[in-house]
Design a protein around this motif. Structure first.
Motif, PDB file in Angstrom:
ATOM      1  N   TYR A 198      34.361  40.444  41.312  1.00 51.11           N
ATOM      2  CA  TYR A 198      34.455  39.248  42.142  1.00 51.11           C
ATOM      3  C   TYR A 198      35.374  39.418  43.348  1.00 51.11           C
ATOM      4  O   TYR A 198      35.396  38.560  44.246  1.00 51.11           O
ATOM      5  CB  TYR A 198      34.841  38.045  41.278  1.00 51.11           C
ATOM      6  N   ARG A 199      36.112  40.485  43.410  1.00 50.47           N
ATOM      7  CA  ARG A 199      36.921  40.850  44.583  1.00 50.47           C
ATOM      8  C   ARG A 199      37.898  39.761  45.002  1.00 50.47           C
ATOM      9  O   ARG A 199      38.247  39.631  46.178  1.00 50.47           O
ATOM     10  CB  ARG A 199      36.020  41.223  45.771  1.00 50.47           C
ATOM     11  N   HIS A 200      38.319  38.939  44.059  1.00 49.86           N
ATOM     12  CA  HIS A 200      39.257  37.845  44.345  1.00 49.86           C
ATOM     13  C   HIS A 200      38.672  36.874  45.373  1.00 49.86           C
ATOM     14  O   HIS A 200      39.390  36.318  46.196  1.00 49.86           O
ATOM     15  CB  HIS A 200      40.609  38.388  44.826  1.00 49.86           C
ATOM     16  N   HIS A 201      37.391  36.626  45.279  1.00 49.26           N
ATOM     17  CA  HIS A 201      36.696  35.737  46.214  1.00 49.26           C
ATOM     18  C   HIS A 201      35.953  34.638  45.456  1.00 49.26           C
ATOM     19  O   HIS A 201      34.743  34.447  45.639  1.00 49.26           O
ATOM     20  CB  HIS A 201      35.709  36.529  47.071  1.00 49.26           C
ATOM     21  N   ALA A 202      36.659  33.872  44.643  1.00 46.05           N
ATOM     22  CA  ALA A 202      36.001  32.821  43.856  1.00 46.05           C
ATOM     23  C   ALA A 202      35.375  31.749  44.744  1.00 46.05           C
ATOM     24  O   ALA A 202      34.330  31.187  44.397  1.00 46.05           O
ATOM     25  CB  ALA A 202      36.997  32.179  42.899  1.00 46.05           C
ATOM     26  N   THR A 219      33.885  32.029  47.727  1.00 45.11           N
ATOM     27  CA  THR A 219      32.610  32.501  48.235  1.00 45.11           C
ATOM     28  C   THR A 219      31.556  32.561  47.138  1.00 45.11           C
ATOM     29  O   THR A 219      30.428  32.060  47.295  1.00 45.11           O
ATOM     30  CB  THR A 219      32.778  33.895  48.872  1.00 45.11           C
ATOM     31  N   LEU A 220      31.920  33.153  46.005  1.00 45.54           N
ATOM     32  CA  LEU A 220      30.940  33.372  44.945  1.00 45.54           C
ATOM     33  C   LEU A 220      30.552  32.079  44.236  1.00 45.54           C
ATOM     34  O   LEU A 220      29.386  31.861  43.918  1.00 45.54           O
ATOM     35  CB  LEU A 220      31.484  34.393  43.947  1.00 45.54           C
ATOM     36  N   SER A 221      31.536  31.221  43.979  1.00 46.65           N
ATOM     37  CA  SER A 221      31.215  29.967  43.287  1.00 46.65           C
ATOM     38  C   SER A 221      30.348  29.067  44.152  1.00 46.65           C
ATOM     39  O   SER A 221      29.419  28.410  43.654  1.00 46.65           O
ATOM     40  CB  SER A 221      32.494  29.232  42.884  1.00 46.65           C
ATOM     41  N   THR A 222      30.610  29.031  45.460  1.00 49.57           N
ATOM     42  CA  THR A 222      29.811  28.174  46.339  1.00 49.57           C
ATOM     43  C   THR A 222      28.371  28.665  46.417  1.00 49.57           C
ATOM     44  O   THR A 222      27.421  27.865  46.393  1.00 49.57           O
ATOM     45  CB  THR A 222      30.435  28.114  47.745  1.00 49.57           C
ATOM     46  N   PRO A 256      43.752  30.333  36.051  1.00 50.50           N
ATOM     47  CA  PRO A 256      42.958  30.297  37.283  1.00 50.50           C
ATOM     48  C   PRO A 256      42.616  31.687  37.800  1.00 50.50           C
ATOM     49  O   PRO A 256      43.286  32.669  37.485  1.00 50.50           O
ATOM     50  CB  PRO A 256      43.882  29.568  38.272  1.00 50.50           C
ATOM     51  N   ILE A 257      41.555  31.753  38.581  1.00 48.02           N
ATOM     52  CA  ILE A 257      41.214  32.973  39.310  1.00 48.02           C
ATOM     53  C   ILE A 257      41.436  32.691  40.798  1.00 48.02           C
ATOM     54  O   ILE A 257      41.620  31.548  41.205  1.00 48.02           O
ATOM     55  CB  ILE A 257      39.772  33.440  39.033  1.00 48.02           C
ATOM     56  N   GLN A 258      41.412  33.729  41.600  1.00 44.35           N
ATOM     57  CA  GLN A 258      41.813  33.588  42.992  1.00 44.35           C
ATOM     58  C   GLN A 258      40.665  33.114  43.884  1.00 44.35           C
ATOM     59  O   GLN A 258      39.520  33.561  43.753  1.00 44.35           O
ATOM     60  CB  GLN A 258      42.364  34.913  43.520  1.00 44.35           C
ATOM     61  N   SER A 259      41.001  32.240  44.823  1.00 39.08           N
ATOM     62  CA  SER A 259      40.027  31.765  45.805  1.00 39.08           C
ATOM     63  C   SER A 259      39.684  32.870  46.789  1.00 39.08           C
ATOM     64  O   SER A 259      38.520  33.110  47.113  1.00 39.08           O
ATOM     65  CB  SER A 259      40.584  30.567  46.575  1.00 39.08           C
ATOM     66  N   TYR A 260      40.704  33.495  47.302  1.00 44.69           N
ATOM     67  CA  TYR A 260      40.615  34.603  48.243  1.00 44.69           C
ATOM     68  C   TYR A 260      41.712  35.595  47.896  1.00 44.69           C
ATOM     69  O   TYR A 260      42.670  35.247  47.197  1.00 44.69           O
ATOM     70  CB  TYR A 260      40.803  34.119  49.690  1.00 44.69           C
ATOM     71  N   PRO A 261      41.643  36.824  48.387  1.00 44.57           N
ATOM     72  CA  PRO A 261      42.718  37.781  48.102  1.00 44.57           C
ATOM     73  C   PRO A 261      44.088  37.314  48.583  1.00 44.57           C
ATOM     74  O   PRO A 261      45.115  37.677  48.011  1.00 44.57           O
ATOM     75  CB  PRO A 261      42.270  39.035  48.859  1.00 44.57           C
TER      76      PRO A 261
END
Length: 381
Positions: free
Chosen positions: A120-124, A126-129, A169-174
């Motif tokens: 997921y590259r710390h991009h929750a 982008t991926l969740s949307t 939680p996981i990260q929204s962005y790096p």
């Protein structure tokens, strides 16, 4: 001068609000949908023009270029569900916007093909949307083969990230995170794979984590930020986060969505003169205005109030949605009032000076229309 404009807006708003007290808020909502949808229908047949507008007008917003495609795609899924007789056209527009959103996601993630993503590259965000838009498209009747490869990869990488977080939680962005994006990821997964026991387990664990570590004791509302090594200091609850969060949760967990809306109302609901809306921050919190909150005018947050329409519809609070939407009748007069002053003199001047006010958009700016389109079209799927 600025104080005078505040008072003038309050005075005019009070007169208009009294005049619109008997107006049907749902009819005003449908009128707003018709206006915004008309523009999106035009853009859907001319995607290059829309791309240029998004690049020029949405770049200053967090997730601006991402949400500008995926939120209207989700709105069209709502419309397809609400109006089966026109679902084919709505789903075609949704698909087109998802395709463009995926291209943006690939640029953000720096991959040639989203289906090649390995983690997921710390991009929750982008991926969740992306997964939310695809899942809603399918729920509204879109063919499951249209985005099957992308959906399977998104499910796999988000599930792995949530397994690693073990409820946290996981990260929204790096570089930064809101706890909202963990909820968005879990909601997207539940929509995409509703019977997956592991996803349901992660959902329960995260709700427990919010209860134990991510809740502001004074309000009972979830912190906007808490739980990362670079940002352990909790940030206060925020209206834009909460009402978008509630709209998503309501797809999969009505009990939790209704609970959260009830305590959000208790903390953030505001009446200023005859104007009605929601605050961005709890009383006593001196939070900054930013592009997430939009202008905060007379204690009413622009984003919080707009997104509260969807949250109210999603949780069965039709009286709140009606009250908010009745105020759309004031739009044209308030636009004329705003156009009598320079942007630097308006309430929320920092925002309008950056974005500008364009009467062609229902909200005055493109990203606002994308967000409001999602909120006012919310439908159970």
């Amino acid at each position: 001068m600025r104080a005078g404009i505040h008072l003038l807006m309050l005075f005019c708003g009070s007169i208009l609000a009294q005049a619109t007290a008997t107006i049907d808020g749902n009819l005003e909502r449908l009128r707003a949908i018709e206006i915004i949808e008309k523009r999106y229908n035009e853009w859907a047949s001319d995607i290059p023009t829309y791309q240029r507008l998004v690049e020029r007008e949405c770049g200053s917003f967090p997730e601006g270029q991402l949400y500008a495609y995926f939120l209207p795609a989700m709105s069209y899924a709502h419309l397809a569900k609400a109006t089966p007789s026109n679902s084919k056209a709505y789903l075609a527009n949704s698909r087109m916007l998802i395709e463009q959103g995926i291209r943006v996601a690939e640029l953000i993630l720096e991959v040639d093909d989203l289906s090649d993503l390995e983690n997921y590259r710390h991009h929750a965000t982008t991926l969740s949307t992306a997964l939310l838009a695809i899942a809603l498209y399918e729920k509204a009747g879109g063919p499951v083969d249209d985005f099957g490869k992308e959906k399977n990869v998104l499910i796999a990488v988000l599930k792995h990230a949530l397994w690693q977080s073990n409820g946290g939680p996981i990260q929204s962005y790096p570089s930064y995170s809101w706890n909202f994006d963990t909820v968005a990821s879990l909601t997207a997964l539940r929509l995409a794979k509703p019977k997956d026991k592991e996803i349901l387990e992660y959902w329960g664990k995260h709700l427990k984590w919010i209860e134990n570590y991510g809740t502001d004791e004074s309000t009972g509302l979830p912190y906007s930020v808490r739980g990362f090594g670079y940002s352990n200091e909790p940030k206060p609850p925020r209206g834009c986060d909460l009402f978008f969060r509630i709209s998503l949760i309501a797809y999969v967990d009505q009990t939790e969505a209704q609970r959260l809306f009830k305590i959000s109302r208790k903390t953030l609901e505001r009446t200023v003169g005859s104007l009605y809306g929601f605050a961005e921050y709890p009383a006593g919190v001196r939070g900054a205005q930013d592009n997430d909150s939009g202008p905060i005018i007379m204690d009413l947050g622009l984003s919080a109030t707009g997104l509260a329409i969807g949250a109210a519809r999603a949780t069965g609070n039709s009286d709140v949605a009606q009250h908010l939407c009745r105020q759309f009748a004031m739009r044209d007069v308030l636009f004329k009032l705003a156009n009598t002053a320079s942007n630097s003199k308006l309430p929320g001047a920092w925002f309008w000076s950056q974005v500008g006010i364009n009467d062609d958009y229902f909200t005055g700016f493109l990203f606002g229309d994308a967000c409001l389109f999602y909120s006012i079209t919310w439908e159970p799927l």
